[in-house]
Design an enzyme around this catalytic site. Structure first.
Site, PDB file in Angstrom:
ATOM      1  N   ASP A 121       0.852  -1.193   0.000  1.00  0.00           N
ATOM      2  CA  ASP A 121       0.000   0.000   0.000  1.00  0.00           C
ATOM      3  C   ASP A 121       0.886   1.239   0.000  1.00  0.00           C
ATOM      4  O   ASP A 121       1.742   1.404   0.881  1.00  0.00           O
ATOM      5  CB  ASP A 121      -0.880  -0.012   1.255  1.00  0.00           C
ATOM      6  CG  ASP A 121      -1.992   1.022   1.199  1.00  0.00           C
ATOM      7  OD1 ASP A 121      -1.791   2.096   0.598  1.00  0.00           O
ATOM      8  OD2 ASP A 121      -3.067   0.764   1.778  1.00  0.00           O
ATOM      9  N   ASP A 157       4.781  -0.825  -8.666  1.00  0.00           N
ATOM     10  CA  ASP A 157       4.627  -0.016  -9.874  1.00  0.00           C
ATOM     11  C   ASP A 157       4.447   1.451  -9.505  1.00  0.00           C
ATOM     12  O   ASP A 157       4.310   2.297 -10.389  1.00  0.00           O
ATOM     13  CB  ASP A 157       3.412  -0.488 -10.691  1.00  0.00           C
ATOM     14  CG  ASP A 157       2.107  -0.132 -10.021  1.00  0.00           C
ATOM     15  OD1 ASP A 157       1.986  -0.326  -8.788  1.00  0.00           O
ATOM     16  OD2 ASP A 157       1.184   0.370 -10.722  1.00  0.00           O
ATOM     17  N   GLU A 197      -0.100 -11.206  -8.570  1.00  0.00           N
ATOM     18  CA  GLU A 197      -1.331 -10.839  -9.270  1.00  0.00           C
ATOM     19  C   GLU A 197      -1.309  -9.371  -9.685  1.00  0.00           C
ATOM     20  O   GLU A 197      -1.685  -9.014 -10.805  1.00  0.00           O
ATOM     21  CB  GLU A 197      -2.549 -11.109  -8.379  1.00  0.00           C
ATOM     22  CG  GLU A 197      -2.866 -12.574  -8.167  1.00  0.00           C
ATOM     23  CD  GLU A 197      -2.233 -13.141  -6.901  1.00  0.00           C
ATOM     24  OE1 GLU A 197      -2.642 -14.224  -6.457  1.00  0.00           O
ATOM     25  OE2 GLU A 197      -1.312 -12.496  -6.355  1.00  0.00           O
TER      26      GLU A 197
END
Length: 218
Positions: A121, A157, A197
């Site tokens: 997060d 990312d 994922e």
């Protein structure tokens, strides 16, 4: 992303043998759980567990522990594992439902050989910087449980989070051993890469994946 609360999650986690109840009881004694003295690698914020499952299947000589604080997310990992053929469920894999702030209650100094952080997060607001898993507060905890030659691997990312991490690590007495801003186009660092994922999702829409490997400065 946190999944919606699932009322049955606590019960299913408590009854599943792969999920460790009262993990603090095994501090400095994890060989009792795995029945061996193999190195221990942990993933903090394991999500649905695909990354760790594949690692455990590929490396039977290493013990893996996935840490996830949300019961609803951990339940999804258990359900995913249950869809595997019994012979495909590795004996060197365990899950813990806990907050990473309690790591030193569960693991002793030098007990962990590697720590993985994948797509954590980003907590983008400045006032929440201390909640980021690469903040100084957490880096101090990792240093307490990581063995002398152990490493931390981080993928994301989110470029602002990655830049924050690159600054925070040296300030917290960590050495950055390797770094790339585009993992999938870095042949050396992408070798044997296992995609999570989120990594598959973000890279499919063109987001470059950043990765670093760091070790604590002794």
């Amino acid at each position: 992303m946190r999944l919606r609360n699932i009322p049955s999650a606590d019960q299913e986690i408590a009854s599943n043998p792969i999920c460790i109840q009262h993990p603090e009881d095994y501090k400095n004694a994890w060989q009792q759980v795995f029945q061996n003295n193999f190195p221990i690698h942990i993933e903090i914020g394991m999500g649905k567990g695909r990354f760790l499952l594949q690692l455990a299947q590929n490396n039977p000589q290493i013990n893996y522990i996935g840490i996830e604080k949300y019961t609803s997310v951990l339940l999804r990992a258990i359900q995913k594992l249950n869809r595997e053929q019994p012979e495909q469920i590795p004996s060197n894999l365990r899950f813990i439902c806990m907050n990473a702030e309690n790591l030193t209650d569960v693991f002793a100094p030098d007990e962990i050989s590697k720590i993985y952080l994948n797509f954590s997060d980003p907590w983008p607001k400045k006032r929440h910087a201390g909640r980021r898993l690469t903040s100084g507060k957490f880096l101090h905890l990792y240093a307490e449980i990581l063995e002398k030659d152990g490493t931390l691997e981080f993928k994301t990312d989110n470029r602002p989070l990655f830049d924050f991490s690159l600054q925070e690590l040296p300030e917290s007495h960590w050495h950055i051993d390797a770094c790339t801003f585009d993992l999938h186009h870095n042949s050396e660092m992408n070798q044997n890469n296992i995609m999570t994922e989120y990594e598959e999702k973000f890279s499919s829409i063109g987001n470059p994946i950043c990765k670093l490997i760091a070790s604590r400065i002794i």
